[in-house]
Write a protein that holds these residues in place. Structure first.
Motif, PDB file in Angstrom:
ATOM      1  N   GLN A 142      -3.341  -0.850  -8.195  1.00  0.00           N
ATOM      2  CA  GLN A 142      -3.615   0.128  -7.148  1.00  0.00           C
ATOM      3  C   GLN A 142      -3.396   1.531  -7.717  1.00  0.00           C
ATOM      4  O   GLN A 142      -2.665   1.709  -8.691  1.00  0.00           O
ATOM      5  CB  GLN A 142      -2.684  -0.092  -5.960  1.00  0.00           C
ATOM      6  CG  GLN A 142      -2.745  -1.486  -5.357  1.00  0.00           C
ATOM      7  CD  GLN A 142      -1.766  -1.619  -4.215  1.00  0.00           C
ATOM      8  OE1 GLN A 142      -1.804  -0.861  -3.256  1.00  0.00           O
ATOM      9  NE2 GLN A 142      -0.864  -2.576  -4.333  1.00  0.00           N
ATOM     10  N   THR A 143      -4.023   2.526  -7.126  1.00  0.00           N
ATOM     11  CA  THR A 143      -3.877   3.890  -7.615  1.00  0.00           C
ATOM     12  C   THR A 143      -3.608   4.856  -6.467  1.00  0.00           C
ATOM     13  O   THR A 143      -4.060   4.650  -5.346  1.00  0.00           O
ATOM     14  CB  THR A 143      -5.136   4.367  -8.360  1.00  0.00           C
ATOM     15  OG1 THR A 143      -6.260   4.379  -7.454  1.00  0.00           O
ATOM     16  CG2 THR A 143      -5.447   3.471  -9.545  1.00  0.00           C
ATOM     17  N   PRO A 193       0.829  -1.212   0.000  1.00  0.00           N
ATOM     18  CA  PRO A 193       0.000   0.000   0.000  1.00  0.00           C
ATOM     19  C   PRO A 193       0.864   1.264   0.000  1.00  0.00           C
ATOM     20  O   PRO A 193       1.924   1.315   0.619  1.00  0.00           O
ATOM     21  CB  PRO A 193      -0.808  -0.128   1.295  1.00  0.00           C
ATOM     22  CG  PRO A 193      -0.857  -1.599   1.558  1.00  0.00           C
ATOM     23  CD  PRO A 193       0.466  -2.135   1.089  1.00  0.00           C
TER      24      PRO A 193
END
Length: 294
Positions: free
Chosen positions: A257-258, A184
Motif C-alpha cells: 500500500q502507498t 488502510p
C-alpha cells in the motif's frame, strides 16, 4: 556497490553457478564468491539461495536483477558512446541512486550523442552529501532533491547556498509504502508499525518521511543501502518504507500500500560562476530533457 560487482551478480544469476560464472568472467571462483558476499552485505539482503553448487535468486535477488541490468546497460552505453572520440573531457557528476536508476538511462544516451567528447564520472550519494561535495569542488555538479515548498537554504541549513545555483528539472511524489496486510492509512496516526526503512542520513526522501511520521514517537529509522532492501523490509512486514514514485513503478512491486508523504523536486546544482563548456552542455541537456523518465 560498483559496476564489477553488478557484472558478477548478473553472471551468477545467468549461469546459476559460481564455477560457470567464474569461467565466463575469466575469474577464480573465490573472487566471484567474495564479490557476491560483499554485494549482499552492501544491500543488506541475501540475493541467492545456496543449494549445493546451484545458485538460485531469492525474492530480493529477483527484485535486484532488473535494476542491475539497467545499471550495467547504462555503463556499457556511456562507455561505448564516449570511446569513439578519442580522450574525452571529464565532468564529475553527483546523482542520487533513484535518479541514476530512473532518469539518467533516458538522458545519458542522448547526451552522449550530442556531446561524445565529454566523459561523465558519476558519483552516487544523498542530497546533503552531494551538495557539500559540489561546494567543496569535489564534484562539478549534482542532481539533488528538495521538498516542493521548502527553501533550499532552510532545508539544508549546513550548506552555504549563497555560493550555489539551482535549476529545477522535474518533480515527483514521495511515497510511504506499507506491508500488504497493513490496515488502510489516511494519516500518520494510522501507522501501526514503529519502524521506517530508508536510505542513509542526508537523503531528502528519508527526511520527508521522518517529518511526516514525526507525530508518532517513538519511531525508529533503520538505514538500508538500497531501495530493493527498503522494499524487502516492507514486504517482510516489520517496517514501512520511503521511496520515490519513479522507483516504485520501476520495481513493479505488487501488494504494498502507498501513502503520499509529499512531493520533491530534483534540481541541477552547481557552484555559481563555475561555468565551463562541458558543464554548460550538460546543464542544457538536462534542462531540455525536462521530465524524461517514468
Amino acid at each position: 556497490m560498483d559496476f564489477p560487482s553488478l557484472r558478477v551478480f548478473l553472471s551468477v544469476a545467468e549461469h546459476r553457478s559460481v564455477t560457470r560464472a567464474a569461467e565466463a568472467l575469466g575469474r577464480v571462483g573465490s573472487s566471484v564468491t567474495t564479490r557476491i558476499q560483499q554485494l549482499e552485505e552492501d544491500l543488506g539482503v541475501l540475493l541467492f539461495n545456496r543449494d549445493g553448487k546451484q545458485m538460485t535468486l531469492t525474492r530480493e535477488g529477483r527484485l535486484f536483477l532488473s535494476y542491475a541490468k539497467r545499471m550495467a546497460a547504462l555503463a556499457d552505453e556511456a562507455r561505448h558512446s564516449l570511446s569513439a572520440s578519442g580522450r574525452p573531457a571529464t565532468l564529475r557528476v553527483g546523482t542520487m541512486e533513484s535518479t541514476a536508476a530512473s532518469r539518467l538511462p533516458h538522458i545519458l544516451p542522448r547526451f552522449a550523442t550530442v556531446a561524445p567528447h565529454i566523459s561523465l564520472r558519476l558519483t552516487m550519494g544523498a542530497t546533503r552529501d552531494l551538495a557539500r561535495a559540489v561546494l567543496a569542488e569535489e564534484l562539478d555538479c549534482a542532481l539533488i532533491a528538495l521538498p516542493i515548498g521548502k527553501h533550499a537554504a532552510a532545508w539544508l541549513a549546513d550548506v552555504d547556498f549563497c555560493q550555489l545555483e539551482l535549476a529545477p528539472l522535474w518533480s515527483e511524489e514521495v511515497l510511504i509504502i506499507l506491508p500488504p496486510d497493513h490496515p488502510p492509512v489516511r494519516h500518520a496516526a494510522d501507522i501501526t508499525v514503529g519502524t521506517l526503512a530508508a536510505l542513509e542520513a542526508g537523503c531528502t526522501y528519508r527526511r520527508m518521511a521522518e517529518d511526516w511520521l514525526c507525530r508518532l514517537p517513538p519511531f525508529m529509522t533503520i538505514e538500508m543501502s538500497s531501495y530493493h532492501a527498503v522494499v524487502a523490509s516492507v514486504l517482510a512486514g516489520g517496517a514501512v518504507g520511503v521511496i520515490p514514485a519513479s522507483i516504485l513503478s520501476q520495481l513493479q512491486v505488487s501488494g504494498v500500500q502507498t501513502v503520499v508523504a509529499g512531493s520533491a523536486q530534483t534540481s541541477f546544482l552547481a557552484r555559481k560562476n563555475a561555468g565551463s563548456s562541458e558543464l554548460d552542455t550538460f546543464r542544457t541537456a538536462l534542462l531540455s530533457a525536462g521530465g524524461a523518465g517514468p
